[in-house]
Structures are given as C-alpha cells and as structure tokens.
Scaffold this motif. Structure first.
Motif, PDB file in Angstrom:
ATOM      1  N   LEU A 258      46.970  32.371  40.663  1.00  0.00           N
ATOM      2  CA  LEU A 258      47.190  33.541  39.809  1.00  0.00           C
ATOM      3  C   LEU A 258      47.323  33.146  38.350  1.00  0.00           C
ATOM      4  O   LEU A 258      46.690  33.733  37.467  1.00  0.00           O
ATOM      5  N   SER A 259      48.141  32.132  38.069  1.00  0.00           N
ATOM      6  CA  SER A 259      48.414  31.857  36.654  1.00  0.00           C
ATOM      7  C   SER A 259      47.238  31.174  35.973  1.00  0.00           C
ATOM      8  O   SER A 259      46.998  31.403  34.789  1.00  0.00           O
TER       9      SER A 259
ATOM     10  N   ARG B 229      44.582  34.055  35.539  1.00  0.00           N
ATOM     11  CA  ARG B 229      45.022  35.105  34.612  1.00  0.00           C
ATOM     12  C   ARG B 229      45.498  34.541  33.272  1.00  0.00           C
ATOM     13  O   ARG B 229      46.090  35.258  32.468  1.00  0.00           O
ATOM     14  N   ARG B 230      45.286  33.266  33.050  1.00  0.00           N
ATOM     15  CA  ARG B 230      45.558  32.627  31.756  1.00  0.00           C
ATOM     16  C   ARG B 230      47.016  32.745  31.310  1.00  0.00           C
ATOM     17  O   ARG B 230      47.324  32.959  30.131  1.00  0.00           O
ATOM     18  N   ALA B 231      47.908  32.611  32.292  1.00  0.00           N
ATOM     19  CA  ALA B 231      49.326  32.811  31.991  1.00  0.00           C
ATOM     20  C   ALA B 231      49.881  31.758  31.048  1.00  0.00           C
ATOM     21  O   ALA B 231      50.745  32.048  30.224  1.00  0.00           O
TER      22      ALA B 231
ATOM     23  N   LEU C 124      42.681  37.384  25.755  1.00  0.00           N
ATOM     24  CA  LEU C 124      43.117  36.607  26.923  1.00  0.00           C
ATOM     25  C   LEU C 124      42.590  37.178  28.232  1.00  0.00           C
ATOM     26  O   LEU C 124      43.328  37.332  29.204  1.00  0.00           O
ATOM     27  N   ILE C 125      41.325  37.497  28.251  1.00  0.00           N
ATOM     28  CA  ILE C 125      40.740  38.074  29.453  1.00  0.00           C
ATOM     29  C   ILE C 125      40.550  36.970  30.483  1.00  0.00           C
ATOM     30  O   ILE C 125      39.843  35.996  30.244  1.00  0.00           O
ATOM     31  N   GLY C 126      41.166  37.146  31.632  1.00  0.00           N
ATOM     32  CA  GLY C 126      41.041  36.170  32.701  1.00  0.00           C
ATOM     33  C   GLY C 126      40.081  36.637  33.769  1.00  0.00           C
ATOM     34  O   GLY C 126      39.260  37.527  33.541  1.00  0.00           O
ATOM     35  N   ALA C 127      40.172  35.997  34.936  1.00  0.00           N
ATOM     36  CA  ALA C 127      39.326  36.359  36.070  1.00  0.00           C
ATOM     37  C   ALA C 127      40.181  37.067  37.111  1.00  0.00           C
ATOM     38  O   ALA C 127      41.335  36.690  37.325  1.00  0.00           O
ATOM     39  N   ALA C 128      39.618  38.082  37.744  1.00  0.00           N
ATOM     40  CA  ALA C 128      40.346  38.784  38.799  1.00  0.00           C
ATOM     41  C   ALA C 128      40.626  37.822  39.948  1.00  0.00           C
ATOM     42  O   ALA C 128      39.881  36.864  40.161  1.00  0.00           O
ATOM     43  N   VAL C 129      41.681  38.075  40.667  1.00  0.00           N
ATOM     44  CA  VAL C 129      42.002  37.302  41.869  1.00  0.00           C
ATOM     45  C   VAL C 129      41.623  38.107  43.115  1.00  0.00           C
ATOM     46  O   VAL C 129      40.936  37.605  43.998  1.00  0.00           O
ATOM     47  N   SER C 130      42.044  39.379  43.142  1.00  0.00           N
ATOM     48  CA  SER C 130      41.690  40.242  44.279  1.00  0.00           C
ATOM     49  C   SER C 130      40.186  40.297  44.433  1.00  0.00           C
ATOM     50  O   SER C 130      39.462  40.444  43.452  1.00  0.00           O
TER      51      SER C 130
ATOM     52  N   ARG D  39      38.085  37.992  45.179  1.00  0.00           N
ATOM     53  CA  ARG D  39      37.314  36.760  44.997  1.00  0.00           C
ATOM     54  C   ARG D  39      37.366  35.882  46.249  1.00  0.00           C
ATOM     55  O   ARG D  39      38.248  36.025  47.083  1.00  0.00           O
TER      56      ARG D  39
ATOM     57  N   PHE E  88      46.326  39.357  48.997  1.00  0.00           N
ATOM     58  CA  PHE E  88      45.843  39.694  47.651  1.00  0.00           C
ATOM     59  C   PHE E  88      44.413  40.211  47.696  1.00  0.00           C
ATOM     60  O   PHE E  88      43.789  40.393  46.650  1.00  0.00           O
TER      61      PHE E  88
ATOM     62  N   CYS F 238      44.527  44.300  39.762  1.00  0.00           N
ATOM     63  CA  CYS F 238      44.806  43.228  38.794  1.00  0.00           C
ATOM     64  C   CYS F 238      46.234  43.300  38.272  1.00  0.00           C
ATOM     65  O   CYS F 238      46.853  42.271  38.008  1.00  0.00           O
TER      66      CYS F 238
ATOM     67  N   ASP G 185      48.367  41.918  41.046  1.00  0.00           N
ATOM     68  CA  ASP G 185      48.239  40.455  41.063  1.00  0.00           C
ATOM     69  C   ASP G 185      49.137  39.832  39.996  1.00  0.00           C
ATOM     70  O   ASP G 185      49.848  38.859  40.245  1.00  0.00           O
TER      71      ASP G 185
ATOM     72  N   MET H 133      52.314  37.356  40.290  1.00  0.00           N
ATOM     73  CA  MET H 133      52.354  36.087  39.565  1.00  0.00           C
ATOM     74  C   MET H 133      53.701  35.935  38.855  1.00  0.00           C
ATOM     75  O   MET H 133      54.304  34.863  38.863  1.00  0.00           O
TER      76      MET H 133
ATOM     77  N   ARG I  38      50.927  42.748  48.824  1.00  0.00           N
ATOM     78  CA  ARG I  38      50.932  41.311  48.557  1.00  0.00           C
ATOM     79  C   ARG I  38      52.208  40.669  49.096  1.00  0.00           C
ATOM     80  O   ARG I  38      52.179  39.582  49.686  1.00  0.00           O
TER      81      ARG I  38
ATOM     82  N   VAL J  90      54.459  36.990  29.433  1.00  0.00           N
ATOM     83  CA  VAL J  90      53.032  37.131  29.124  1.00  0.00           C
ATOM     84  C   VAL J  90      52.830  38.399  28.299  1.00  0.00           C
ATOM     85  O   VAL J  90      53.594  39.356  28.424  1.00  0.00           O
TER      86      VAL J  90
ATOM     87  N   ALA K 255      44.240  42.431  32.224  1.00  0.00           N
ATOM     88  CA  ALA K 255      43.372  41.561  31.420  1.00  0.00           C
ATOM     89  C   ALA K 255      42.461  40.671  32.262  1.00  0.00           C
ATOM     90  O   ALA K 255      42.548  39.457  32.225  1.00  0.00           O
ATOM     91  N   THR K 256      41.567  41.277  33.030  1.00  0.00           N
ATOM     92  CA  THR K 256      40.514  40.499  33.675  1.00  0.00           C
ATOM     93  C   THR K 256      39.184  41.104  33.272  1.00  0.00           C
ATOM     94  O   THR K 256      39.103  42.294  32.945  1.00  0.00           O
TER      95      THR K 256
ATOM     96  N   GLU L 237      36.724  41.842  35.101  1.00  0.00           N
ATOM     97  CA  GLU L 237      36.348  42.893  36.031  1.00  0.00           C
ATOM     98  C   GLU L 237      37.055  44.212  35.714  1.00  0.00           C
ATOM     99  O   GLU L 237      36.445  45.282  35.689  1.00  0.00           O
TER     100      GLU L 237
END
Lengths: 320, 321
Positions: A115-116, A119-121, A141-147, A149, A170, B105, B108, B112, B166, B284, B290-291, B293
């Motif tokens: 997650l971190s 999501r670029r925590a 700070l756009i990250g990648a989705a986890v759900s 994937r 998740f 998201c 999630d 986190m 979750r 944060v 912030a994804t 998608e």
C-alpha cells in the motif's frame, strides 16, 4: 537437580527473559551487545543450550567448535539461513526455530509495503514533515491503485498464504509461483504458476516470500526484472539475499520498476546506500515480526522447543 | 460545434485528452485559477460548463457572478463542502460531484494508515533514511499487530463498508456507528452501536468515514478521545473538520493514543505543524483518491455529468434536485 544453563545471545522481551530465568541458569545480555561467533563460543562454555538470533552467523566452524555440553540450538526467528544446518547435523545438534507465530505480523508488513509503496506514502510523509505542502491538486503524488491489481507471490509458505488472504480482501487478484502447487484448501482463490516467465509477466505487484539461502540468492536480478510488466511494484519482506540490489536500484532509478517496498536487505543493517535516496522506495528496518504479541510468542515458542529437547521430547518446531 | 469548457485546476493527461476531443477548451490540461481567473475565463469564452475541484471555493458570491451561458458546474471530488449548493439551486445551476469512483482507493489508503500507525512506519522510515547501521533488540520499537483487533468505524457508507471488507481479511472484529442500522447484506456481521459514545470504549482502532456537516463538525473532541481505550489508534481519511485537533494532539502526546494516521486536516494545506513534530503519527497530504486510475475516473465522471446536462439530460450525480 540444578537448572540447565541457557545462553541467550541478545536481549529478549521482558516476559521471555523472565521465563528463561525461571527455568534456566540464564546467561542474558542486558546490554544487548552484538555477539560474534567467538563470543558465543566463549559464553557457551558449560551451557546446555543456546538461544540465538538471525544477526549471529552460526557457521560450520562455530558449530564445530561448540562445547560438547550444548544439546540444542534455538533461533529467535523463522528463518535459519544464518545457521549451517549441515554442520549441526554432523554434530547431531538439534535446531529449533519459531515458525507460524510471526506469519501474520510479517504479512501485515508486506501489505503495508504494498500500500505505502503503491500510494507513495513515503513521499507524502516527507512533504508534510518538511512543511512543504502547497495544496491539494488532482495531479499531485499520483500513485498506483492497489485494488484490482495482480499480486504475484514468490514462495507460498505460511507468510505468503497470510498475505494472499489479506490482499484478496483488497480486491487484488492473487497469483503465486512455488516449487509445488498447494492443495485446494491452502490455495484458496490464488492462481498457481509453474512457468516462471509467465508468472513474472503478470506481476503488477511482486512480493518475495521465499526462504533465503543459496537456492534463491539474487533471484530477482536484472533479467527477471526485465520480464515484469511496466511500472511494476517490488516488495521484499523475506530475505535481502533474494534481490540483486544493484539491479533493483537501477530499475527504480530508470522507472522500469515504479515502486519498491523493502523490509530486508543484503548485508543489513549495512544496506546498499543506493536505496537511501530513492523517493520511490519505502524502506523499513527488518521489523516484520515487530509487535509485542508476536515477539513474546516467538520467544515462548523457541523456549518450548529448547525445553522439549532437554526433556528428551521432539518439539513441533524442530528444523528438519 | 463543440461545447465550451473551463477547467479550474490541473488535471491528469487522460482526462485532458478527452477534453481536447469533445470540448472547446483554451487550457485542456487545466491550470490553477483563482475565483477571479475563473469568472474572467468563463466570461471571455462564453463557456457552457465549468469543471472545478475543492481548490476553488464555489460560494454564493462566485455563483452570483457566473455568466448566464454556464449551464453546469461539475466538481472533481466526492466532497462538496466548497460548494454552496443552496446558492446553486437558487440560481437553477446543476452542480455535480464524483461519488463511487474513489471508494476503493480511499479505503486502500485508510487501511494503509491503520497499518502504518500501528506498525510505526514513520519511525521505521526515519531509521532507514538515517542509514540504519544499528540492529534493534527483540523488545525494542515494538508496534501493534493489526490482525484480530477491534475496528470501530464511524459512518458505514460506501467507503466505510469497503474499509470493513479489507479489515475482514485481517480477521478484525468490526463495530460501527451510523445514523441508522444497515441491512445484513451491508453489515456483514458488524456490530451496530446507535450511540457513538458507547462504541468508543470497545475500539482498539477507530476510523472516521462520516459525512462532513454541522452535525459532525468537531465530533472527535477531548471527551470522545478519552472514551477510547488507552493505547488505541486513531485514523482519519474522511474530513479534517471532524476532529478537534488540539484534543487529538493532547491525546497523542499524553500517550492515551498509541498512534494516529491522518490524511486530512482542519486547515489544508497549512496544517497544524505540531503534528509534524510527533513521532507517533503517520501523515499523508490528502491522498485518498490519488491514483492514476481513480483520478482519471473522477475526471471522466465529471465530464460525463457535463455532457449529460449539455445534452439536455438530467445530471448523473446531482447535488440538488
């Protein structure tokens, strides 16, 4: 009858030390000083048992030179790549470890890193702590989705299976690569791969959960990294030796691997300094099992194993 | 002729590409505009629609100054505290938001924060960035295991339910407080508390997912924090104004709370820097959605609303009706 003597190489949680002192002439290490092989040989003279930690290297020379009085070697860890098992076998020295009890806590750290990192925590945290937050914006700070994937787990032992269960909650789609396919009750909804290349090609997120040792040394190298999908995320909570650090640092620098989350490092705590300045790596200091509940359970399980051997029983946590 | 659109904030490239294809827009990538910039741009281009974010305070004053050509204002967010819905309704201006698309998201990120706060991720990261170099004793720097703990959720709406799903993967026991009890298919075995106060003493971890509004403003005050068990963990990825931050800071520094995970603050981005000095918080900068998608989906949903209204159809996600 006098209590048997136990050498404890490092400071342990208070409850575990209290139990050790109750049942043994315990040689504790209240200063928590690191112990070399020579220290262990010196301190174990006349002792019946040793409880060691992964930071100490019990190589063939050390094990061969242990006093004859030592009847069991316990390690405060599930991994035993710091112990030369062949040398222990030669000397008929039983080894006990702490399986199961840290699986959940370690899988939690793997999920935290998934997650971190995605999501670029780390970047977000540092921005706030530096007082440099200039405002919310849809592109920051756009990250990648986890759900949704695909998570590929390399090594589907106890920790891998706990992680699979968490990740499924998740909405991740779980795949795994393992020497053997698991029986259906352990496999759950995870998809088995026996082809390494095919496995690597579906890993939006790859989590290393295989044992260390020579068989997996530098398994994740440049060649395998090249087979991951673009923008993949690499997670390692198993052993630092599984990763070719130079290759991973290079891939994180070029963006071939988007993010990494690491709890273990080759040569730790002296990890490759190339990691320290990477913004797209989330780094933890090998604290996968670091909850009070888990550390107490590990200590108690190790002592259970030592108690059993000294009483002439076979413990469930005997390393075979 | 393509409809004319103004975008008041930078947006992701995929959304800009659709704007280029479907709209006449002078800055399809968006740019960061003040209220005066927005009014000037809308007026100069005779714009049909405005796409905005929470960055722009869309109150009665700016609504009164909108040129008559503007037929819809769509915010790229699920929250709409920045919009004076009553003023928009009085003017007959449809305003829309982007619900649903950010549920996963945000859930999630909430989880986190739960993991990061319980497992001391800020302190561990600090150890690493300083180069580590020293091994830790087996009783040092211990965190809290998340699995098996009791998780209290204030507000079991879409995001609250996704967080609960979750948490079930971690074998957690779920408690919730909500204006009404939910049907079993949404509750999934969670324990309902009509009284938030009565739920608090049972929460090892508390996460807020309540709607922001006058009835929930400052709901987490000193009294509420004191009802949590000692050593509890507090998480907020909903809205900053749900929390009395002085009370939260006091609970964190006294040790009553073990830790907190925060994505939102009372005053953003100029948040209270006393939080930045604490070791037992994970912070944060409002990154719930912030994804790639989700931000794309939010932009697309806002454009879907705009296209619907400009085609004479009802908006998909109206804020008033």
């Amino acid at each position: 009858m006098p209590k048997p003597t136990l050498l404890v190489t490092r400071r342990l949680p208070a409850g575990v030390e209290a139990r050790a002192s109750r049942d043994y002439q315990a040689r504790l290490n209240p200063e928590d000083s690191p112990r070399t092989g020579a220290d262990i040989l010196r301190l174990s003279q006349g002792a019946d048992a040793i409880l060691c930690c992964p930071a100490e290297k019990l190589d063939a020379a050390t094990i061969g030179a242990l006093p004859a009085s030592i009847k069991v070697l316990g390690t405060f860890s599930v991994g035993y790549d710091h112990i030369d098992l062949a040398a222990a076998r030669m000397r008929a020295l039983p080894v006990v470890n702490t399986p199961d009890v840290l699986s959940v806590a370690t899988a939690e750290i793997a999920m935290l890193l998934i997650l971190s990192a995605s999501r670029r925590a780390g970047e977000g945290e540092r921005l706030l702590r530096a007082g440099q937050w200039t405002g919310w914006c849809p592109t920051q700070l756009i990250g990648a989705a986890v759900s949704g994937r695909r998570l590929g787990i390399f090594g589907m032992g106890r920790i891998g299976r706990e992680l699979a269960r968490m990740a499924a909650a998740f909405g991740m789609i779980v795949h795994y690569y393992n020497r053997t396919r698991l029986p259906p009750d352990l496999e759950g909804t995870a998809m088995y791969h026996d082809d390494e290349d095919k496995f690597l090609s579906i890993c939006d997120v790859i989590s290393l959960n295989a044992p260390g040792g020579d068989g997996t040394r530098r398994w994740l190298n440049a060649e395998r990294i090249a087979k991951l999908p673009p923008n993949a995320v690499v997670i390692n909570t198993a052993r630092g030796t599984l990763v070719d650090d130079a290759a991973l640092i290079d891939a994180l620098t070029t963006g071939r691997v988007a993010f990494a989350g690491l709890d273990v490092y080759d040569g730790e705590p002296r990890l490759n300094p190339g990691y320290l300045t990477l913004e797209n790596a989330v780094l933890l200091p090998h604290l996968g099992s670091n909850t009070k509940q888990t550390r107490d359970a590990m200590g108690n399980l190790a002592l259970d194993g030592i108690d059993a051997i000294l009483a002439g029983r076979e413990p469930r946590n005997l390393v075979k | 002729m393509k409809p004319r659109l103004i975008v008041s904030r930078q947006i992701p490239p995929a959304v800009a590409a659709r704007i280029r294809a479907e709209f006449d827009c002078p800055w399809p990538e968006g740019r960061d505009m003040t209220a005066d910039d927005v009014i000037a741009a809308l007026t100069q281009t005779n714009a049909d629609a405005l796409m905005l974010t929470s960055h722009l305070k869309f109150g009665a004053e700016i609504i009164a100054r909108l040129p008559a050509t503007v037929k819809i204002a769509a915010t790229c967010s699920v929250g709409f505290e920045h919009i004076d819905v009553a003023a928009a309704k009085a003017r007959g201006l449809p305003v829309t938001n982007t619900p649903d698309v950010l549920t996963d998201c945000t859930a999630d990120l909430t989880f986190m924060l739960i993991l990061a706060a319980c497992r001391r991720a800020h302190e561990y990261d600090g150890i690493m960035r300083a180069g580590w170099r020293r091994g830790y004793g087996l009783g040092e720097m211990l965190g809290l295991k998340v699995s098996g703990k009791r998780l209290g959720i204030l507000g079991l709406g879409r995001i609250g339910q996704a967080v609960a799903a979750r948490a079930r993967g971690f074998g957690m026991q779920i408690l919730y407080s909500h204006p009404r009890r939910l049907p079993p298919e949404q509750e999934h075995g969670a324990t309902y508390f009509a009284s938030f106060d009565e739920m608090l003493p049972h929460c090892d971890i508390l996460t807020l997912h309540a709607r922001s509004g006058p009835e929930t403003a400052g709901i987490m005050d000193a009294g509420k924090f004191s009802r949590l068990p000692k050593g509890a963990v507090f998480v907020n990825a909903a809205r900053g104004n749900l929390v009395d931050e002085d009370a939260l800071l006091a609970a964190l520094t006294s040790g009553h709370l073990f830790a907190a995970g925060l994505d939102v603050f009372n005053n953003e981005p100029a948040f209270d820097l006393r939080f930045a000095a604490l070791d037992n918080v994970f912070l944060v900068p409002h990154m719930g959605s912030a994804t790639v998608e989700t931000r794309n989906a939010m932009g697309m949903r806002a454009l879907d609303n705009i296209q619907a209204v400009l085609a004479g159809k009802p908006p998909i996600d109206p804020l008033w009706s």
